[in-house]
Structures are given as structure tokens and as C-alpha cells.
Design an enzyme around this catalytic site. Sequence first.
Site, short mmCIF file in Angstrom:
data_model
loop_
_atom_site.label_atom_id
_atom_site.label_comp_id
_atom_site.label_asym_id
_atom_site.label_seq_id
_atom_site.Cartn_x
_atom_site.Cartn_y
_atom_site.Cartn_z
N ASN A 212 0.86 -1.29 -0.05
CA ASN A 212 0.19 -0.10 -0.13
C ASN A 212 0.91 1.32 -0.02
OD1 ASN A 212 0.58 0.82 2.84
ND2 ASN A 212 -0.45 -1.16 3.09
N PRO A 309 -2.89 -11.83 10.42
CA PRO A 309 -3.24 -11.66 11.89
C PRO A 309 -3.28 -10.15 12.22
CG PRO A 309 -0.87 -12.21 11.68
CD PRO A 309 -1.51 -12.39 10.05
N ASP A 310 -4.11 -9.68 12.95
CA ASP A 310 -4.44 -8.44 13.58
C ASP A 310 -3.16 -8.36 14.84
OD1 ASP A 310 -5.15 -5.99 14.90
OD2 ASP A 310 -7.01 -6.11 13.61
N ILE A 311 -2.11 -7.44 14.40
CA ILE A 311 -1.34 -7.31 15.37
C ILE A 311 -1.56 -6.58 16.43
CG2 ILE A 311 1.09 -6.44 15.64
CD1 ILE A 311 1.36 -6.77 12.56
N LYS A 345 -13.78 1.67 15.60
CA LYS A 345 -12.52 0.85 15.45
C LYS A 345 -11.62 0.69 16.99
CE LYS A 345 -10.34 0.90 11.51
NZ LYS A 345 -9.78 1.23 10.49
N LYS A 349 -10.93 -2.92 18.54
CA LYS A 349 -9.50 -3.14 18.69
C LYS A 349 -9.35 -3.22 20.16
CE LYS A 349 -8.06 -2.79 14.34
NZ LYS A 349 -7.26 -3.63 13.45
N1 CTP Z 1 -3.71 -3.19 12.58
C1 CTP Z 1 -2.66 -4.28 12.99
N2 CTP Z 1 -2.82 -5.24 12.26
C2 CTP Z 1 -3.45 -5.69 11.02
C3 CTP Z 1 -4.45 -4.59 10.81
C4 CTP Z 1 -4.49 -3.35 11.41
O1 CTP Z 1 -1.88 -4.06 13.77
N3 CTP Z 1 -3.48 -6.75 10.69
C5 CTP Z 1 -3.67 -1.95 13.13
C6 CTP Z 1 -3.04 -0.81 12.43
O2 CTP Z 1 -1.72 -0.59 12.49
C7 CTP Z 1 -3.62 0.46 12.97
C8 CTP Z 1 -5.27 -0.23 13.30
O3 CTP Z 1 -4.91 -1.72 13.63
O4 CTP Z 1 -3.09 0.80 14.18
C9 CTP Z 1 -6.27 -0.13 12.42
O5 CTP Z 1 -5.84 -0.34 11.07
P1 CTP Z 1 -6.81 -0.39 9.78
O6 CTP Z 1 -6.03 -0.68 8.93
O7 CTP Z 1 -7.34 1.15 9.64
O8 CTP Z 1 -7.99 -1.14 10.58
P2 CTP Z 1 -8.64 -2.69 9.99
O9 CTP Z 1 -8.50 -3.25 11.35
O10 CTP Z 1 -7.71 -3.20 9.00
O11 CTP Z 1 -10.01 -2.35 9.70
P3 CTP Z 1 -10.43 -1.67 8.21
O12 CTP Z 1 -9.42 -2.02 7.03
O13 CTP Z 1 -11.69 -2.49 7.88
O14 CTP Z 1 -10.91 -0.28 8.36
#
Ligand code: CTP
Length: 407
Positions: A212, A309-311, A345, A349
Site C-alpha cells: 500500500n 493476523p491483526d497485530i 475501531k 481493537k
Molecule cells: N493493524 C494491525 N494489524 C493488522 C491490521 C491493522 O496491527 N493486521 C492496526 C494498524 O496498525 C492500526 C489499526 O490496527 O493501528 C487499524 O488499522 P486499519 O487498517 O485502519 O484497520 P483494520 O482493522 O484493517 O480495519 P479496516 O481496514 O476494515 O478499516
Amino acid sequence: MDLVGKHIVLGLTGGIACYKAAEFCRALIKEGATVQVVMTEAAAQFITPVTMQALSNRPVYASQWDAREPNNMAHINLSREADAIVIAPCSADFVAKLLHGRADDLLSLMCLARPLESVPLLVAPAMNREMWAHPATQRNMAQLHADGATVFDVGSGEQACGETGDGRMLEPAELLHDVVAFFQAKVLAGKRVLISAGPTFEPMDPVRGVTNLSSGKMGFALARAAREAGADVTLVAGPVGLPSPRGVHRVDVISAQDMFEACQSQVSHADIFIACAAVADWRVDVPTQQKIKKDASGATPSFQFVENPDILASIAQSERAQSGALYCVGFAAESNDLLAHATAKRLRKNVPLLVGNLGPATFGKDDNALLLVDAQGSKEIPRQSKRALSRLLVAEIANRITQPRSF
Ligand code: CTP
């Protein structure tokens, strides 16, 4: 301009690094400081007062007998108006002089006469590697530090004498950075901060992938600001071409999975985790080992994606985060309805603070505007440089970890 309103007395002592002092002087002025140069007799062997006068736009002082001062007390007058005295370069001999309280020339006299509480002394050592390593020098440096001076690091590498090792004076840009950092409030002193920054890159084959437009600038600015605020900072960076902020421990990663593992392994030491990275939500399930070739039929390849994975979410639900030992901050780049998305969000989170911004127009830019959302409400931080925003954000975080507060 980070040094507007600051008046620096720049002291030069005898050493070949005086050639760097010219550029350092210019850098201080470009950053908004006013600079009064004071030189020892030995410094004038390496660079002329004329050069330093032209660069600082002020006559240089070199003698305690300078009759230009009506009361003939240059050592008192010059030090009273300074926000800091910076000695760059500072020779081994001058360090020895400083810690014995000797005062047989204007610069040493001025350092001794300065008000200890209000005029800090910053020292940039510069010498040959053997001189630097000598027990006498190391002992003197330790004592200088104990006496309250700020002693900057030395550089390492090729020296003017032809030898290679430690002892070179830092480069002008590094010195400028350290002087700017010196003036920042140490609101995160003793804290360990982990920051994720930049994009991730998810491979499709050995030469292609999905990524991105995140530049990493905000995360890098935050790392710098946290470091300036006195924190011990680890920056887990996706693929970006940015230089590491000074004094920050950097771990480079490529994919979301790499970033996840790096953050998980670093976070156990952290007091604060700031998830600034634009992590790819999906990766190609099985990237091919060999480059995908076009075939004559014109058929396009298709890929199976799986979720990364969502870190942030996984760290935010760890025991340390839940017990309050780890303070987690999330970011959200949204295209519309910022307050609603950021609020949702933050809850999703499960983090105490979420920083929203409107993208993707801010990707790669040097400025931005932020919306902070916490359990009590929201607060807008108007458009300004990412460096200024980062300092404000660091102050907001410091405020929250010392005393839970609302807007
Ligand atoms: N984040 C993360 N790991 C991921 C996705 C997101 O740690 N796999 C963290 C980002 O660093 C940021 C926050 O989560 O601090 C939100 O990221 P964002 O991309 O805006 O949110 P998403 O959870 O991906 O939701 P969406 O794309 O549906 O808005």
C-alpha cells in the site's frame, strides 16, 4: 524550525573537527536559533573567526580581555543570555580543563561562570581514537557527566589522522538532532516504547506482491518524538526508504506475518505500543516459488487470499495490556466519517486511545491532521507537520499513562 527563540553559545576548541563546526553553526541558525561563537586560541588555528562571524552573523569572542564589553566581563555577559553552551568540537584538553574548573581563557572561564541551574553545558567530544580510549579521557568524561554536563556520543570510522576508530565528532546533522532533542520535555523518561510503521509487502511470487502507499513518515516521526522524550524506542518498520531516527532500535520486516512476529517478540519489554503501520489485511495464501510467466493464451493468474493476523488487536488483548502494564495506541486511516469509524475501531481493537486521520491523501505527505478518540470523547489536532503532531501525541500519551484523564 525547532530552535526558534533559543540562544546558543557555540564554543570551538582546538581540533580538526572545527571544519564541521561551520556547518553546525549554520544548521543551528537555519533551525531558528541565534548563535554566539566563542573560540579558543587553538580553535583559531583550525578555522578563522572570520568564517564563524560570517556564518553566525555576530562578531566572535576569543579573549577574556575583549574590550568590546562595556564592563569587560564577556564571560558573565555571554553566559547569562544563553539557553545552552554547546562545545563542538570539545578537545581532550578542554574536557580536562572543564572538570578541574580551570578558567585561563574566555571559553573555560565562561563555562565555569555559567549559572548551573539555567545554562546547561553540552559537549561534543572530538579526538583521535587512542586519546578517546585513554583511561584519563574516559575518567574525565564520566566526571564531566557526573558534574551535570550532557556529553554527546562520538562517531566511529576513519579519522583525519588516518587511523580508524571511535572519537570523531558527530556530523553536523547528528549534532543538530541531539541539540533539538535536548530541549524536548522528557515526558517518557524510563519508558520503553514499541512502534510499528510503514506498509507491509505480501509476496505473490519472488518478484511481485501486494502493498500500500503508506510512507512510514508518521511512525518514524513518532519514534523520533518518543526518543526525544526520553524513551527507549524500538521501531518495527515495513519496507520504507527512510533513515532510522537517531538512537532508535530498528527492526526491518517485509510482510504482515514478519511484523506480527517482530512485534510479539519485542512487546514483552514495552510499556507502550503504538500501532502506526498500515498492515495489509490479506496475503496470498501460497506465493509461487518461481516467477509467474505470461502465457500465450492470455490467461490471467488468480490468487487465493487469506487474512493476516491483526497485530494490534492481538497485543491489546494480551494480559499485560488488559492489566494496564502495556498502554496500546491504534491508528485508523479512513476515507470518510472519521469520528464514527475511529470510535467503532477503538472499541473493536479494545485500545484506550485511537488516532484517526483521513487518508489516503495524507500518505507520503509531511503533514496531517489527527482526531484522538478515547473512552471519554474525542479531540481534533489541527493540520501541522508530522514531527509536531508526533510531539503532541507523545505528550497526550504520557499524560494518559501518568494520570488517566479525559479530554
Ligand atoms: N493493524 C494491525 N494489524 C493488522 C491490521 C491493522 O496491527 N493486521 C492496526 C494498524 O496498525 C492500526 C489499526 O490496527 O493501528 C487499524 O488499522 P486499519 O487498517 O485502519 O484497520 P483494520 O482493522 O484493517 O480495519 P479496516 O481496514 O476494515 O478499516
